[in-house]
Design a protein around this motif. Sequence first.
Motif, short mmCIF file in Angstrom:
data_model
loop_
_atom_site.label_atom_id
_atom_site.label_comp_id
_atom_site.label_asym_id
_atom_site.label_seq_id
_atom_site.Cartn_x
_atom_site.Cartn_y
_atom_site.Cartn_z
N MET A 1 48.87 78.90 26.12
CA MET A 1 49.74 80.03 25.83
C MET A 1 51.21 79.61 25.91
O MET A 1 52.01 79.95 25.03
CB MET A 1 49.47 81.16 26.82
CG MET A 1 50.33 82.39 26.60
SD MET A 1 50.02 83.67 27.84
CE MET A 1 50.58 82.83 29.34
N LEU A 2 51.56 78.86 26.94
CA LEU A 2 52.94 78.42 27.09
C LEU A 2 53.35 77.48 25.98
O LEU A 2 54.47 77.57 25.45
CB LEU A 2 53.12 77.75 28.46
CG LEU A 2 53.03 78.66 29.68
CD1 LEU A 2 53.07 77.84 30.96
CD2 LEU A 2 54.18 79.67 29.68
N THR B 1 52.11 77.26 22.88
CA THR B 1 52.23 77.98 21.61
C THR B 1 53.55 78.73 21.53
O THR B 1 54.26 78.68 20.53
CB THR B 1 51.05 78.95 21.45
OG1 THR B 1 49.82 78.22 21.48
CG2 THR B 1 51.16 79.70 20.13
N GLY B 2 53.89 79.42 22.62
CA GLY B 2 55.14 80.17 22.64
C GLY B 2 56.35 79.27 22.53
O GLY B 2 57.30 79.55 21.78
N LEU C 1 59.27 79.12 19.54
CA LEU C 1 60.66 79.41 19.86
C LEU C 1 61.58 78.21 19.61
O LEU C 1 62.74 78.39 19.21
CB LEU C 1 60.77 79.85 21.32
CG LEU C 1 60.16 81.20 21.67
CD1 LEU C 1 60.22 81.44 23.18
CD2 LEU C 1 60.87 82.33 20.93
#
Length: 333
Positions: free
Chosen positions: A138-139, A141-142, A146
């Motif tokens: 999750m981290l 991908t984010g 960004l």
Amino acid sequence: MSGSSAVRRLLPVSRKQLRRSWRYINAAVSPVHFNNPSPLLEEQSRVRSFHCSAPGPANTGAQGRPRSDRDDLPMSLDHFRKPSQPAAGTTGHQEDGWCDGYTLPHPVWSEEELNSVQITHTPPEKPVDTAAYYSVQMLRTGFDLLSGYSWGKRFGTLDEKMWLSRIIYLETVAGVPGMIGAMVRHLKSLRRMTRDHGWIHTLLEEAENERMHLLTAMELRRPGPLFKIAVIGTQGVFVSMFWIAYFLSPRFCHKFVGYLEEEAVKTYTHCIESLDKGELKMWENTKAPQIAVCYWRLPADAMMRDVLLAIRADEGHHREVNHTLGSMRPSEN
């Protein structure tokens, strides 16, 4: 009442004994400012530096142990020896920096090891492992979205500046877990008055190793004020969360770092492949920073590709170490 008079009234010793004790204390605790430091302090200062060159025929003594100038000292002190020969491409002088032994013991990779690092994945075994794995996914991908990494990778627009920004930012985060884990275990060892059997040392070396990755990248680019503000904010949040998480579940934290290092190996492999494809023209002719030559004992003519290989090998090593620590009970040696 003077200080010396108060001391004489409190201690049943003579003035002569006090003067003799004071001279001894001065000589012992401040060897730099006194002409006659204690022999113990001289010995400690002489063995303080770290022998960071890899063991081999040129620097090993009898029975295959690392060679030192004092074979009568305990073998454990050999790890803190100053290198008998300066690093390749350096004079060994103070101005070369980092070659004088102010870093913790760390792996120095052979050419075969540098080129044999593979992208691997350790499947989760328990629910806590699964939670750690999906937290990392999750981290990542984010952050990829960004930072523009996802789009740059898809359209082939990643250049040296973007790569350095990514490396610098991620290494400021990667140096946190080892320090937090070492601090928590250090305090636990103090509270319980028990040995730690190597965990603290291993985690401290990992933290410093990640910091050396950062310092190496900083030789090529200096971030601006906004970048530094983002790093401060990220560090504040991540340090607090990881500290709490390590108290609650060391296994989760080590598995988290293990999966994080799996992603790091992927990232550095992609960077090396981009360099080999000619997509990073500037780095094709960029020599390795001197700090990298000293730290990893690289050849004098090492290039940027050699630095990336060494960093990737470090990340692969951290991957295996943290997956192993995550599979052990915190009380295991």
